[in-house]
Design a protein around this motif. Structure first.
Motif, PDB file in Angstrom:
ATOM      1  N   PHE A 218       0.698  -1.373   0.263  1.00 21.13           N
ATOM      2  CA  PHE A 218       0.000  -0.081  -0.126  1.00 21.13           C
ATOM      3  C   PHE A 218       0.820   1.139  -0.034  1.00 21.13           C
ATOM      4  CE2 PHE A 218      -2.856  -3.374   1.486  1.00 21.13           C
ATOM      5  CZ  PHE A 218      -3.643  -3.489   0.641  1.00 21.13           C
ATOM      6  N   ALA A 219       2.229   1.183   0.469  1.00 27.77           N
ATOM      7  CA  ALA A 219       2.922   2.348   0.205  1.00 27.77           C
ATOM      8  C   ALA A 219       3.058   2.681  -1.353  1.00 27.77           C
ATOM      9  CB  ALA A 219       4.380   2.166   1.013  1.00 27.77           C
ATOM     10  N   ALA A 220       3.460   1.373  -2.087  1.00 25.73           N
ATOM     11  CA  ALA A 220       3.587   1.330  -3.452  1.00 25.73           C
ATOM     12  C   ALA A 220       2.359   2.083  -4.259  1.00 25.73           C
ATOM     13  CB  ALA A 220       3.565   0.047  -4.015  1.00 25.73           C
ATOM     14  N   LEU A 221       1.263   1.570  -3.673  1.00 25.91           N
ATOM     15  CA  LEU A 221       0.015   2.232  -4.225  1.00 25.91           C
ATOM     16  C   LEU A 221      -0.268   3.767  -4.187  1.00 25.91           C
ATOM     17  CD1 LEU A 221      -2.831   1.735  -5.363  1.00 25.91           C
ATOM     18  CD2 LEU A 221      -3.712   1.584  -3.151  1.00 25.91           C
ATOM     19  N   GLY A 222       0.195   4.054  -2.866  1.00 27.88           N
ATOM     20  CA  GLY A 222       0.566   5.893  -2.622  1.00 27.88           C
ATOM     21  C   GLY A 222       1.377   6.433  -3.467  1.00 27.88           C
TER      22      GLY A 222
ATOM     23  N   GLN B 185      -5.663   1.510  10.940  1.00 30.73           N
ATOM     24  CA  GLN B 185      -4.765   2.767  10.835  1.00 30.73           C
ATOM     25  C   GLN B 185      -3.551   2.590  10.024  1.00 30.73           C
ATOM     26  OE1 GLN B 185      -4.051   4.636  14.619  1.00 30.73           O
ATOM     27  NE2 GLN B 185      -6.052   5.076  14.813  1.00 30.73           N
ATOM     28  N   GLY B 186      -3.355   1.396   9.866  1.00 29.25           N
ATOM     29  CA  GLY B 186      -2.270   0.665   8.883  1.00 29.25           C
ATOM     30  C   GLY B 186      -0.703   1.112   9.464  1.00 29.25           C
ATOM     31  N   TRP B 187      -0.584   0.582  10.841  1.00 34.12           N
ATOM     32  CA  TRP B 187       0.745   0.825  11.487  1.00 34.12           C
ATOM     33  C   TRP B 187       1.672  -0.307  11.336  1.00 34.12           C
ATOM     34  CZ3 TRP B 187       4.036  -1.770  14.722  1.00 34.12           C
ATOM     35  CH2 TRP B 187       5.239  -0.633  15.542  1.00 34.12           C
ATOM     36  N   PHE B 188       2.877   0.071  10.992  1.00 41.99           N
ATOM     37  CA  PHE B 188       4.152  -0.787  10.651  1.00 41.99           C
ATOM     38  C   PHE B 188       5.153  -0.389  11.612  1.00 41.99           C
ATOM     39  CE2 PHE B 188       0.921  -0.659   7.134  1.00 41.99           C
ATOM     40  CZ  PHE B 188       0.734  -2.237   6.993  1.00 41.99           C
ATOM     41  N   ALA B 189       6.040  -1.593  11.661  1.00 39.42           N
ATOM     42  CA  ALA B 189       7.519  -1.397  12.236  1.00 39.42           C
ATOM     43  C   ALA B 189       8.304  -0.402  11.706  1.00 39.42           C
ATOM     44  CB  ALA B 189       8.055  -2.805  12.403  1.00 39.42           C
ATOM     45  N   PRO B 190       9.132   0.366  12.701  1.00 38.80           N
ATOM     46  CA  PRO B 190       9.906   1.463  12.103  1.00 38.80           C
ATOM     47  C   PRO B 190      10.809   1.128  10.801  1.00 38.80           C
ATOM     48  CG  PRO B 190      10.680   0.679  14.299  1.00 38.80           C
ATOM     49  CD  PRO B 190       9.301   0.172  14.060  1.00 38.80           C
ATOM     50  N   GLU B 191      11.337  -0.211  11.072  1.00 40.88           N
ATOM     51  CA  GLU B 191      12.345  -0.507   9.901  1.00 40.88           C
ATOM     52  C   GLU B 191      11.896  -0.338   8.243  1.00 40.88           C
ATOM     53  OE1 GLU B 191      11.282  -4.254  12.091  1.00 40.88           O
ATOM     54  OE2 GLU B 191      11.762  -2.457  12.565  1.00 40.88           O
ATOM     55  N   VAL B 192      10.438  -0.408   8.232  1.00 38.44           N
ATOM     56  CA  VAL B 192      10.380  -0.247   6.875  1.00 38.44           C
ATOM     57  C   VAL B 192      10.219   1.250   6.358  1.00 38.44           C
ATOM     58  CG1 VAL B 192       8.413  -2.168   7.387  1.00 38.44           C
ATOM     59  CG2 VAL B 192       7.667   0.313   7.379  1.00 38.44           C
ATOM     60  N   PHE B 193      10.422   2.012   7.255  1.00 36.84           N
ATOM     61  CA  PHE B 193      10.722   3.674   6.527  1.00 36.84           C
ATOM     62  C   PHE B 193      11.607   3.755   5.727  1.00 36.84           C
ATOM     63  CE2 PHE B 193      12.340   7.870   6.973  1.00 36.84           C
ATOM     64  CZ  PHE B 193      11.329   8.635   6.640  1.00 36.84           C
ATOM     65  N   ASP B 194      12.992   3.055   6.158  1.00 39.63           N
ATOM     66  CA  ASP B 194      13.944   3.219   5.051  1.00 39.63           C
ATOM     67  C   ASP B 194      13.837   2.454   3.849  1.00 39.63           C
ATOM     68  OD1 ASP B 194      15.497   4.377   7.027  1.00 39.63           O
ATOM     69  OD2 ASP B 194      16.181   2.443   7.695  1.00 39.63           O
ATOM     70  N   ARG B 195      12.609   1.783   3.384  1.00 36.19           N
ATOM     71  CA  ARG B 195      12.378   1.048   2.233  1.00 36.19           C
ATOM     72  C   ARG B 195      11.103   1.699   1.430  1.00 36.19           C
ATOM     73  NH1 ARG B 195      12.077  -5.298   4.000  1.00 36.19           N
ATOM     74  NH2 ARG B 195      12.117  -5.322   1.582  1.00 36.19           N
ATOM     75  N   ILE B 196      10.690   2.882   2.153  1.00 41.02           N
ATOM     76  CA  ILE B 196       9.300   3.537   1.193  1.00 41.02           C
ATOM     77  C   ILE B 196      10.002   4.786   0.377  1.00 41.02           C
ATOM     78  CG2 ILE B 196       7.748   2.264   2.730  1.00 41.02           C
ATOM     79  CD1 ILE B 196       7.451   5.254   4.121  1.00 41.02           C
ATOM     80  N   GLU B 197      11.030   5.093   0.409  1.00 39.90           N
ATOM     81  CA  GLU B 197      11.749   6.110  -0.251  1.00 39.90           C
ATOM     82  C   GLU B 197      11.019   7.379  -0.058  1.00 39.90           C
ATOM     83  OE1 GLU B 197      11.427   4.768  -4.243  1.00 39.90           O
ATOM     84  OE2 GLU B 197      12.351   2.972  -3.985  1.00 39.90           O
TER      85      GLU B 197
ATOM     86  N   HIS C 200       3.965   6.733  17.318  1.00 38.98           N
ATOM     87  CA  HIS C 200       4.357   5.511  18.195  1.00 38.98           C
ATOM     88  C   HIS C 200       5.388   4.596  17.726  1.00 38.98           C
ATOM     89  CE1 HIS C 200       0.850   6.709  20.719  1.00 38.98           C
ATOM     90  NE2 HIS C 200       0.059   6.612  19.948  1.00 38.98           N
ATOM     91  N   GLY C 201       6.422   5.488  17.513  1.00 38.76           N
ATOM     92  CA  GLY C 201       7.854   4.689  16.936  1.00 38.76           C
ATOM     93  C   GLY C 201       7.761   3.979  15.714  1.00 38.76           C
ATOM     94  N   GLY C 202       6.590   3.874  14.989  1.00 38.61           N
ATOM     95  CA  GLY C 202       6.511   3.314  13.715  1.00 38.61           C
ATOM     96  C   GLY C 202       5.997   4.035  12.655  1.00 38.61           C
ATOM     97  N   LEU C 203       5.599   3.305  11.488  1.00 35.78           N
ATOM     98  CA  LEU C 203       5.126   3.983  10.465  1.00 35.78           C
ATOM     99  C   LEU C 203       3.740   3.921  10.533  1.00 35.78           C
ATOM    100  CD1 LEU C 203       5.119   5.383   7.601  1.00 35.78           C
ATOM    101  CD2 LEU C 203       5.349   2.897   6.549  1.00 35.78           C
ATOM    102  N   GLY C 204       2.685   5.136  10.774  1.00 35.89           N
ATOM    103  CA  GLY C 204       1.497   5.169  10.639  1.00 35.89           C
ATOM    104  C   GLY C 204       1.039   5.596   9.525  1.00 35.89           C
ATOM    105  N   MET C 205       0.300   4.834   8.745  1.00 32.49           N
ATOM    106  CA  MET C 205      -0.028   5.146   7.452  1.00 32.49           C
ATOM    107  C   MET C 205      -1.226   6.340   7.455  1.00 32.49           C
ATOM    108  SD  MET C 205       0.438   2.055   4.610  1.00 32.49           S
ATOM    109  CE  MET C 205       2.248   1.372   4.220  1.00 32.49           C
TER     110      MET C 205
END
Length: 488
Positions: free
Chosen positions: A116-120, A179-191, A205-210
């Motif tokens: 869904f990051a790719a979709l966005g 809300q689509g919350w994901f672990a912080p390490e994915v941030f480095d991969r969403i460009e 909250h320390g992660g990626l909140g879409m």
């Protein structure tokens, strides 16, 4: 009237893919907006069912060698109603068995952050003019994202404009609980640039909140009812994001959902045993007999309560099994269609076994059957603890199946309680109640049975309900007006 080009980004849209009310809204908006000078193009992920609708040789209008690490193509086609459709064809992300968000066992896909990051990201690039026609970029005036699955689109517009500096963005909250919350390490991969990892950005909250990313980034926020727009400012309904909603203040708008009167019209509904209108309510009897037969209910003129819902705590379904004895004891019957929590499914099936001929349960979902239930039932129970808008009560109103609803969200906005004042004024359309407890629901059911025992009063309620206008006419204009305000 100046024409506007709007890109609607959603994870589902009828009739191509549906898991809930979001799909109904995304599917209806293009037609609702067309009369107001808005040309809406819908962008969907390339699920198998969506790709199948494009035919064998879809037109490729763009390609990515790497969209967040995977090759992808952008395919162009049309929705069944003729409105423009774009499909993000990324087989590694969307071509798989199961549902849009989870596998056949109901377990969320582990790479939903990427899907869904790719979709966005794709949506933001499309809005910015990545499609080139006759040497000219084909951008959009407004990008409209729906729920957390599309919420990264406004964030990419904000942090990586991609030539879309003139494109404005809107995000619609269909349900704040997801809300689509994901672990912080994915941030480095969403460009996204490092500046996006901030309190007023995508960090939550320390992660990626879409969803949070979209709410922070969009030019305007809408909810699917005015009451829900107010409710999400509180801790009870804001689900942790109430502070952000309050901070955005005037950017938050409540626009009530509509229903497609071409699909939900008892006078022309092919699924019914006997079509009818508010002028021919006597024809509903044939639909009632059909419903009794389908659910194994005893034939009677007493009221049939219907339930068409997910079996979850949010929908108040944990209270229903305990109320069954009361409902049957005062002369009611129940026909339920739904699935969800396994314990609730078992409790309801046990209730049906306890009351043969009075309670019928169908686990699953059947679109045509849901139409027949609205046409044959007398009242539809919707005891939701929160309901951003709700569509089943609107279908009930259209079909003269009177809604019995908790006073929250869109339920409060669309149903006029049959209290003495409203009955005297001749404007009541259903029954509202406060709280979702055994006593509250039992009292509402009792009041409904008492109203049903008064044929003239009940018929007036049905006619009031069926003459209510919950088409997309007013809501379509409200969205068009919002888009024009943003682009002025």
């Amino acid at each position: 009237m100046t024409s506007l080009k709007v890109l609607s980004v959603a994870s589902e849209a009828v009739p191509l893919v549906k898991t809930g009310g979001l799909a109904d809204v995304a599917g209806a908006l293009p037609g609702a907006l067309a009369p107001h000078g808005v040309e809406m193009t819908t962008l969907l992920p390339g699920y198998p069912s969506v790709l199948a609708a494009l035919g064998r040789r879809p037109k490729v209008v763009h390609a990515w060698d790497s969209l967040l690490g995977t090759p992808a193509r952008l395919l162009a086609g049309t929705l069944p109603d003729g409105h423009p459709l774009l499909v993000l064809d990324a087989p590694a992300l969307y071509s798989r068995e199961g549902g849009p968000y989870s596998d056949a066992a109901g377990i969320d896909w582990a790479d939903n952050w990427q899907r869904f990051a790719a979709l966005g990201k794709a949506a933001a690039e499309i809005a910015g003019g990545v499609i080139v026609k006759r040497g000219k970029p084909q951008g959009f005036d407004v990008l409209h994202a729906h729920d957390w699955q599309a919420a990264m689109a406004p964030a990419y517009l904000r942090y990586v404009p991609l030539g879309a500096a003139g494109c404005r963005s809107v995000i619609t909250i269909h349900n704040m609980a997801f809300q689509g919350w994901f672990a912080p390490e994915v941030f480095d991969r969403i460009e996204l640039p490092s500046s996006a990892w901030a309190l007023d950005g995508v960090e939550y909250h320390g992660g990626l909140g879409m969803l949070k990313a979209g709410l922070s980034s969009a030019d305007a926020i809408t909810t699917v009812s005015p009451t829900y727009a107010r409710e999400i400012r509180s801790t009870v309904f804001g689900m942790g994001l109430e502070g952000l909603i309050v901070e955005r203040g005037g950017a938050v708008h409540g626009i009530l959902n509509g229903i497609d009167a071409n699909v939900w019209n008892p006078a022309s509904d092919a699924a019914l045993a006997a079509p009818y209108s508010h002028r021919t309510l006597d024809k509903r009897r044939a639909n009632k007999r059909t419903l009794e037969a389908e659910f194994g209910l005893d034939e009677s003129d007493g009221p049939i309560f219907v339930v068409v819902t997910r079996l979850t705590w949010q929908k108040g379904m944990d209270v229903l099994p305990d109320v069954l004895d009361h409902l049957v004891g005062i002369g009611g019957r129940l026909a339920l269609l739904g699935s969800g929590d396994a314990a609730l499914e078992r409790a309801l099936i046990e209730g049906a076994a306890r009351h043969p001929g009075r309670v019928g349960i169908r686990i699953g979902y059947d679109e045509a059957l849901s139409h027949r239930m609205q046409a044959g039932g007398d009242a539809i129970l919707i005891p939701s603890r929160f309901e951003p808008c709700g569509l089943t009560q609107l279908y009930g109103l259209a079909y003269g199946c009177l809604p019995v609803v908790a006073r929250t969200g869109g339920l409060a906005d669309t149903v006029i309680d049959a209290n003495p004042a409203a009955l005297a004024a001749g404007c009541a359309t259903g029954v509202q109640f406060d709280g979702v407890t055994y006593d509250d629901l039992a009292a509402a059911i009792t009041r409904t049975v008492q109203l049903h025992a008064q044929p003239e009063v009940w018929e007036r309620l049905q006619k009031n309900a069926m003459k209510s206008d919950f088409s997309w006419v007013a809501s379509g204009k409200a969205y068009a007006d919002l888009y024009r305000t943003l682009t002025a």
